[in-house]
Design an enzyme around this catalytic site. Sequence first.
Site, short mmCIF file in Angstrom:
data_model
loop_
_atom_site.label_atom_id
_atom_site.label_comp_id
_atom_site.label_asym_id
_atom_site.label_seq_id
_atom_site.Cartn_x
_atom_site.Cartn_y
_atom_site.Cartn_z
N TYR A 183 40.61 24.68 21.44
CA TYR A 183 39.75 23.49 21.52
C TYR A 183 40.33 22.42 20.59
O TYR A 183 41.04 22.74 19.63
CB TYR A 183 38.32 23.93 21.11
CG TYR A 183 37.29 22.87 21.30
CD1 TYR A 183 36.86 22.52 22.58
CD2 TYR A 183 36.75 22.18 20.20
CE1 TYR A 183 35.93 21.52 22.75
CE2 TYR A 183 35.81 21.19 20.38
CZ TYR A 183 35.40 20.86 21.66
OH TYR A 183 34.48 19.87 21.84
N ASN A 185 39.61 20.77 18.04
CA ASN A 185 39.51 20.82 16.57
C ASN A 185 40.33 21.96 15.97
O ASN A 185 40.40 22.09 14.75
CB ASN A 185 38.04 20.93 16.13
CG ASN A 185 37.37 22.22 16.58
OD1 ASN A 185 37.93 22.98 17.37
ND2 ASN A 185 36.17 22.46 16.09
N LYS A 186 40.97 22.76 16.82
CA LYS A 186 41.66 23.96 16.33
C LYS A 186 43.06 23.63 15.78
O LYS A 186 43.61 22.57 16.04
CB LYS A 186 41.77 24.99 17.46
CG LYS A 186 40.42 25.52 17.96
CD LYS A 186 39.71 26.33 16.89
CE LYS A 186 38.54 27.14 17.41
NZ LYS A 186 37.45 26.37 17.99
N GLN A 187 43.64 24.62 15.09
CA GLN A 187 44.97 24.44 14.49
C GLN A 187 45.99 24.06 15.56
O GLN A 187 46.90 23.29 15.30
CB GLN A 187 45.42 25.74 13.78
CG GLN A 187 44.66 26.06 12.51
CD GLN A 187 43.42 26.89 12.74
OE1 GLN A 187 42.81 26.87 13.81
NE2 GLN A 187 43.02 27.63 11.71
N LEU A 188 45.87 24.68 16.73
CA LEU A 188 46.71 24.33 17.88
C LEU A 188 45.75 23.84 18.96
O LEU A 188 44.87 24.58 19.39
CB LEU A 188 47.50 25.56 18.33
CG LEU A 188 48.55 25.39 19.44
CD1 LEU A 188 49.64 26.45 19.31
CD2 LEU A 188 47.94 25.43 20.83
#
Length: 374
Positions: A183, A185-188
Amino acid sequence: MKSALRRVPLARPYLDEREEELVLEVLRSGRLSLGPTIDLFEELIAERVGAPYAVAVSSGTAGLHLLVRTAGIGGGDEVITTPLSFAATANCFLHEGATPVFADVDPRTWNLDPPAVEAAITDRTKAVIAVDIFGYPCELDALIALCERHGLALIEDSAEALGAEYKGRSIGSHGPPGVFGFYPNKQLATGEGGVVTTHSEEQREQLVSLRNQGRSYSGGSWFDHVRLGFNYRWTDIQAAVGIAQLEKLDELLELRSAAAERYNALLGEIDGVELAPADDEDHKRSWFVYVVRLAPEIDRSRVMAEMRERGVDVAEYMPCIHLLTYMREQFGFAEGLCPVAEEISSHTLALPFFPGIDADDQEYVVEVLREVLA
Ligand SMILES: Cc1ncc(COP(=O)(O)O)c(C=O)c1O
């Protein structure tokens, strides 16, 4: 004094020309799904996390659901999990008719407390779903050992933890199957998407079939459906974004960790603000959200409202799952079930945090927080 009109968002993906270039290549190739870009992403991410197999899916939630399926979890089974997580951690087995059992968290790590898990085991327990909350690794060795002892499946919800390390090795490499989420907002970040990592070839074959309507893994005809499956396919367009993000993952993680260090330094002297669990020899966090814990006497709702009024986007990461409306209604859960998690969750606050956040904006966020608390 900064302008009150300044706006600092809670999260923002970090994308550049490389994502555009790789997406354009996929669009021009005409292979939008079940194509080679997904295969390449799977190879690269498996290598990155140190798992032999990776199966890309349409979301982290879809990946968890497939792991629940492959573990044979169904009606009448109990699944032990943490209350301090996102609803999807429990929804994945509710959809299969299993019953949630919430074990409390460790006050230091905010993750499942292994003795509390062991105490919650009954004759009906089938699995444990552990979470690396806010990117902080769970107590893997203790959980693996107790699941082996009791014959339980262990699933790791690492949706928030790509890049985290437990005892010096990547999350995903330790043995239990796990899920990472993509998603924005995630690191990837790929928009939507997720990947399941597994150390079992048999499980990989089941996952590949289940995500694609139960089609035969061994290459039967297009209409050779050998089991009841789902459409949890990812697209090659998203995989192209994923490859570009993977190429700069070290930089993204470094930027997140530098931003976290900046907040740590700025927040150090504010009374009533406690930082999230720190790394130690066994646990290396991958920074996902930047969460602080406010002192119990502070009215979090007022703090949030006033910070938002001044342009700072904040959020109450995260409410306990057992206290969500549908959980209370369906299972009768109430306050007091998991006191440690409830106490943490009612005072935590996520501040704006993403790779490339301006140092100036971070100073502004902390200045606003300090003024609102004063
Ligand atoms: C702990 C946890 N589990 C599962 C999920 C679900 O991932 P997705 O939104 O990709 O379905 C998330 C996503 O935010 C999460 O934070």
